[in-house]
Structures are given as structure tokens and as C-alpha cells.
Scaffold this motif. Sequence first.
Motif, PDB file in Angstrom:
ATOM      1  N   LEU A   9      -3.458  27.472  19.308  1.00  0.00           N
ATOM      2  CA  LEU A   9      -1.760  27.328  18.219  1.00  0.00           C
ATOM      3  C   LEU A   9      -2.129  28.541  17.268  1.00  0.00           C
ATOM      4  CD1 LEU A   9      -1.570  23.411  18.345  1.00  0.00           C
ATOM      5  CD2 LEU A   9       0.025  24.322  19.846  1.00  0.00           C
ATOM      6  N   VAL A  10      -2.737  28.127  17.094  1.00  0.00           N
ATOM      7  CA  VAL A  10      -3.625  29.366  15.836  1.00  0.00           C
ATOM      8  C   VAL A  10      -2.844  31.011  16.550  1.00  0.00           C
ATOM      9  CG1 VAL A  10      -5.065  31.081  14.709  1.00  0.00           C
ATOM     10  CG2 VAL A  10      -5.038  28.448  14.348  1.00  0.00           C
ATOM     11  N   GLU A  11      -3.306  31.434  18.113  1.00  0.00           N
ATOM     12  CA  GLU A  11      -3.500  32.445  18.369  1.00  0.00           C
ATOM     13  C   GLU A  11      -2.133  32.731  18.931  1.00  0.00           C
ATOM     14  OE1 GLU A  11      -5.879  32.455  21.532  1.00  0.00           O
ATOM     15  OE2 GLU A  11      -7.700  32.992  20.558  1.00  0.00           O
ATOM     16  N   MET A  12      -1.404  31.578  18.759  1.00  0.00           N
ATOM     17  CA  MET A  12       0.008  31.611  18.998  1.00  0.00           C
ATOM     18  C   MET A  12       1.083  31.662  18.128  1.00  0.00           C
ATOM     19  SD  MET A  12       0.336  31.077  22.577  1.00  0.00           S
ATOM     20  CE  MET A  12      -0.788  32.019  22.401  1.00  0.00           C
ATOM     21  N   GLU A  13       0.666  31.480  16.792  1.00  0.00           N
ATOM     22  CA  GLU A  13       1.146  31.366  16.168  1.00  0.00           C
ATOM     23  C   GLU A  13       1.297  32.788  15.175  1.00  0.00           C
ATOM     24  OE1 GLU A  13       3.584  30.990  13.088  1.00  0.00           O
ATOM     25  OE2 GLU A  13       3.322  29.496  14.528  1.00  0.00           O
ATOM     26  N   LYS A  14       0.099  33.288  15.453  1.00  0.00           N
ATOM     27  CA  LYS A  14      -0.225  35.477  15.446  1.00  0.00           C
ATOM     28  C   LYS A  14       0.757  35.449  16.289  1.00  0.00           C
ATOM     29  CE  LYS A  14      -4.868  34.679  13.932  1.00  0.00           C
ATOM     30  NZ  LYS A  14      -6.420  35.335  14.538  1.00  0.00           N
ATOM     31  N   ILE A  15       1.087  35.665  17.539  1.00  0.00           N
ATOM     32  CA  ILE A  15       2.398  35.760  18.425  1.00  0.00           C
ATOM     33  C   ILE A  15       3.351  35.812  17.305  1.00  0.00           C
ATOM     34  CG2 ILE A  15       2.778  36.003  20.062  1.00  0.00           C
ATOM     35  CD1 ILE A  15       0.595  35.313  21.248  1.00  0.00           C
ATOM     36  N   MET A  16       4.254  34.672  17.587  1.00  0.00           N
ATOM     37  CA  MET A  16       5.253  34.518  16.868  1.00  0.00           C
ATOM     38  C   MET A  16       5.741  35.425  16.150  1.00  0.00           C
ATOM     39  SD  MET A  16       7.072  33.522  19.515  1.00  0.00           S
ATOM     40  CE  MET A  16       7.816  32.255  18.638  1.00  0.00           C
ATOM     41  N   ALA A  17       4.691  35.511  15.105  1.00  0.00           N
ATOM     42  CA  ALA A  17       4.402  36.049  13.352  1.00  0.00           C
ATOM     43  C   ALA A  17       4.871  37.367  14.062  1.00  0.00           C
ATOM     44  CB  ALA A  17       3.119  36.012  13.021  1.00  0.00           C
ATOM     45  N   GLU A  18       4.536  37.882  14.480  1.00  0.00           N
ATOM     46  CA  GLU A  18       4.418  38.907  15.313  1.00  0.00           C
ATOM     47  C   GLU A  18       5.721  39.262  15.523  1.00  0.00           C
ATOM     48  OE1 GLU A  18       2.540  43.538  17.796  1.00  0.00           O
ATOM     49  OE2 GLU A  18       1.553  40.799  17.719  1.00  0.00           O
ATOM     50  N   ARG A  19       6.415  39.335  16.293  1.00  0.00           N
ATOM     51  CA  ARG A  19       8.001  39.090  17.344  1.00  0.00           C
ATOM     52  C   ARG A  19       8.504  38.526  16.101  1.00  0.00           C
ATOM     53  NH1 ARG A  19       6.778  35.358  23.092  1.00  0.00           N
ATOM     54  NH2 ARG A  19       5.252  36.512  23.513  1.00  0.00           N
ATOM     55  N   ARG A  20       8.805  37.766  15.208  1.00  0.00           N
ATOM     56  CA  ARG A  20       8.786  37.701  14.114  1.00  0.00           C
ATOM     57  C   ARG A  20       9.314  39.230  13.387  1.00  0.00           C
ATOM     58  NH1 ARG A  20       7.716  32.241  14.324  1.00  0.00           N
ATOM     59  NH2 ARG A  20       6.056  32.794  12.898  1.00  0.00           N
ATOM     60  N   SER A  21       8.626  39.266  13.225  1.00  0.00           N
ATOM     61  CA  SER A  21       8.469  40.527  12.530  1.00  0.00           C
ATOM     62  C   SER A  21       8.810  41.557  12.460  1.00  0.00           C
ATOM     63  CB  SER A  21       6.598  41.353  11.766  1.00  0.00           C
ATOM     64  OG  SER A  21       6.437  41.543  12.980  1.00  0.00           O
ATOM     65  N   LYS A  22       9.387  41.563  14.246  1.00  0.00           N
ATOM     66  CA  LYS A  22      10.487  42.487  14.879  1.00  0.00           C
ATOM     67  C   LYS A  22      11.783  42.529  14.417  1.00  0.00           C
ATOM     68  CE  LYS A  22       6.884  43.911  17.621  1.00  0.00           C
ATOM     69  NZ  LYS A  22       6.341  43.791  18.892  1.00  0.00           N
ATOM     70  N   LEU A  23      12.243  41.456  13.841  1.00  0.00           N
ATOM     71  CA  LEU A  23      13.805  40.961  14.229  1.00  0.00           C
ATOM     72  C   LEU A  23      14.464  41.775  12.887  1.00  0.00           C
ATOM     73  CD1 LEU A  23      13.566  36.637  14.187  1.00  0.00           C
ATOM     74  CD2 LEU A  23      13.569  38.805  16.009  1.00  0.00           C
ATOM     75  N   LYS A  24      15.310  41.638  13.283  1.00  0.00           N
ATOM     76  CA  LYS A  24      17.149  42.565  12.193  1.00  0.00           C
ATOM     77  C   LYS A  24      17.183  41.838  11.427  1.00  0.00           C
ATOM     78  CE  LYS A  24      17.992  45.304  16.262  1.00  0.00           C
ATOM     79  NZ  LYS A  24      18.672  45.718  17.657  1.00  0.00           N
ATOM     80  N   SER A  25      17.856  42.120  10.147  1.00  0.00           N
ATOM     81  CA  SER A  25      18.582  41.118   9.599  1.00  0.00           C
ATOM     82  C   SER A  25      19.423  42.475   9.092  1.00  0.00           C
ATOM     83  CB  SER A  25      17.479  40.819   8.358  1.00  0.00           C
ATOM     84  OG  SER A  25      17.621  42.265   7.171  1.00  0.00           O
ATOM     85  N   GLY A  26      20.553  41.367   9.040  1.00  0.00           N
ATOM     86  CA  GLY A  26      21.972  42.348   8.394  1.00  0.00           C
ATOM     87  C   GLY A  26      23.153  41.036   8.066  1.00  0.00           C
ATOM     88  N   PRO A  27      24.296  41.613   7.720  1.00  0.00           N
ATOM     89  CA  PRO A  27      25.667  41.342   7.596  1.00  0.00           C
ATOM     90  C   PRO A  27      25.988  40.911   8.528  1.00  0.00           C
ATOM     91  CG  PRO A  27      25.258  43.801   6.880  1.00  0.00           C
ATOM     92  CD  PRO A  27      24.556  43.029   6.577  1.00  0.00           C
ATOM     93  N   ASN A  28      25.539  41.822   9.771  1.00  0.00           N
ATOM     94  CA  ASN A  28      26.304  42.303  11.045  1.00  0.00           C
ATOM     95  C   ASN A  28      25.729  41.034  12.217  1.00  0.00           C
ATOM     96  OD1 ASN A  28      24.997  43.732  10.649  1.00  0.00           O
ATOM     97  ND2 ASN A  28      26.548  45.981  12.188  1.00  0.00           N
ATOM     98  N   VAL A  29      24.579  40.615  11.912  1.00  0.00           N
ATOM     99  CA  VAL A  29      23.226  40.538  12.583  1.00  0.00           C
ATOM    100  C   VAL A  29      23.438  39.384  13.096  1.00  0.00           C
ATOM    101  CG1 VAL A  29      20.620  40.108  13.518  1.00  0.00           C
ATOM    102  CG2 VAL A  29      21.540  42.571  11.791  1.00  0.00           C
ATOM    103  N   ILE A  30      23.578  39.366  14.596  1.00  0.00           N
ATOM    104  CA  ILE A  30      23.554  37.797  15.057  1.00  0.00           C
ATOM    105  C   ILE A  30      22.452  37.451  16.271  1.00  0.00           C
ATOM    106  CG2 ILE A  30      24.084  36.499  17.517  1.00  0.00           C
ATOM    107  CD1 ILE A  30      26.972  37.753  17.653  1.00  0.00           C
ATOM    108  N   GLN A  31      21.668  36.510  15.811  1.00  0.00           N
ATOM    109  CA  GLN A  31      19.666  35.748  16.110  1.00  0.00           C
ATOM    110  C   GLN A  31      20.057  35.568  17.518  1.00  0.00           C
ATOM    111  OE1 GLN A  31      17.201  37.359  14.815  1.00  0.00           O
ATOM    112  NE2 GLN A  31      18.752  37.640  12.798  1.00  0.00           N
ATOM    113  N   LEU A  32      19.188  35.395  18.107  1.00  0.00           N
ATOM    114  CA  LEU A  32      18.852  35.293  19.924  1.00  0.00           C
ATOM    115  C   LEU A  32      17.597  34.427  19.732  1.00  0.00           C
ATOM    116  CD1 LEU A  32      19.773  34.653  22.840  1.00  0.00           C
ATOM    117  CD2 LEU A  32      19.475  36.818  23.149  1.00  0.00           C
TER     118      LEU A  32
END
Length: 228
Positions: A9-32
Amino acid sequence: MQKDLNTYLVEMEKIMAERRSKLKSGPNVIQLRYLSQHISPAELAQLETETEALGLQLSAMDRSGIMQNSISSLSGDLVLMLTEPGITGILLSGLMTNGLYDGLKALIISFWSKVNGKQTVSQTARTIREHPASFNLSIKIDENRSVELKTENLDEKALGVALDKISDIVKDLGNQKNTLMLFDPLDIKWTQVMVDIDYLKQHQKLTREIPLEEYLEELRRKESGELK
């Protein structure tokens, strides 16, 4: 065994944290949030193109290979999240003659079509099961309120009607902060889903159902020490 599970579970959380770090943000962004078993790289690229055609950006995260804490009604296999006011305002306005509304509605249906009629294999620490793939639309109404809309057992026409009825939700929710809703094609309206809290917490037989907002408030009070 428990130690191995905790390490996993700790390893999976690290993987998810890495994936989340690549997410975009901004007023015209839709999250999937999606599973790659349902959306291929080519299909994802096509969805990005369709999103950009509306002047929006798609920020996608693959949840494949991550064991869930539980299998519940609180998450879908494909979750489209509208959090920016400029985007949610298009749906919540109810202005169905608006070209932007038509485009956003068509885009949502395009996402839905990627999982419609498909099956998903879900895994938790305790169970593995196959079930119909689900599409949820999560909308942030304002800083204090959000709603997750489930679209189970709807065909494309019924989904279109359901999307046209989203503006009614704001009128019905009042001050409820977090709500899970399911569209009833017979009554042609969104209805609140009652959460099986014993299933969520212990995977046991149903003994009590309460609205999602009450369940979340109960958890908050327990964590703060207000409720023993």
C-alpha cells in the motif's frame, strides 16, 4: 502477510503521488480519472482533442494497477471532474441553447461512451469481482458544495436528458455539502443515493443507510473526537 500488504500500500501511494504530480491545473482544466482497460492511448488522445476543441484542457490520471481500499458506490471506473467555476457554470446555468453547453454536453457523453456496456474487474485487499463499468460525473458547485452524479443503466438519450436536468440539482441541494445522486429515468430527475455505511466500513450485511453528507459528517466528528 499484514506487513507485506502495508508495504504494498505504501508503494502504491508513492505511485499515485507521482501520477498526481503530473496533473494539470487552471481555470480551463477538466480532470479525468480512468482505467487503461477502458481507454486506450489513442482514445485518450482523441478525448484530449475533443476537449481542446472547446477551448479546454484535459488532465488525466490512470488509476490502473492500484488496489482500492474498498469497492463502493463512492467512485466510478471513469470519473470526470468539473471543478472550475467557468466550466461548471456552463452546466449549472441550464442554458441549453448555449453553444458551449451543447459542446460540453457532447464531450461528457463522449467520455461516458468509453465505458458504456463494458465490464470492470475491481480488486481490494479482500476481494476481486467483475461488475459493469461505471461513469461518474463529479461537479464542484462552490467552495462548500459538490455533487457526484452516477449514470447507471442509462442509454445515450437518457443520459442527455439527465445532463439537461443537472441545473435542477442546485435548487434541490440547499446547503448539503457532499452528495451522491443517481438519475431516475422513470421520474426524470436526480435522486439522492443512500450510502450503505456498514458495507463501506466493514463489508458486512446492511444494517443502516444514511445520506452521504451525514456519513461524512459522522466520520469528521469521530476524527475530531466529538463522537466516540
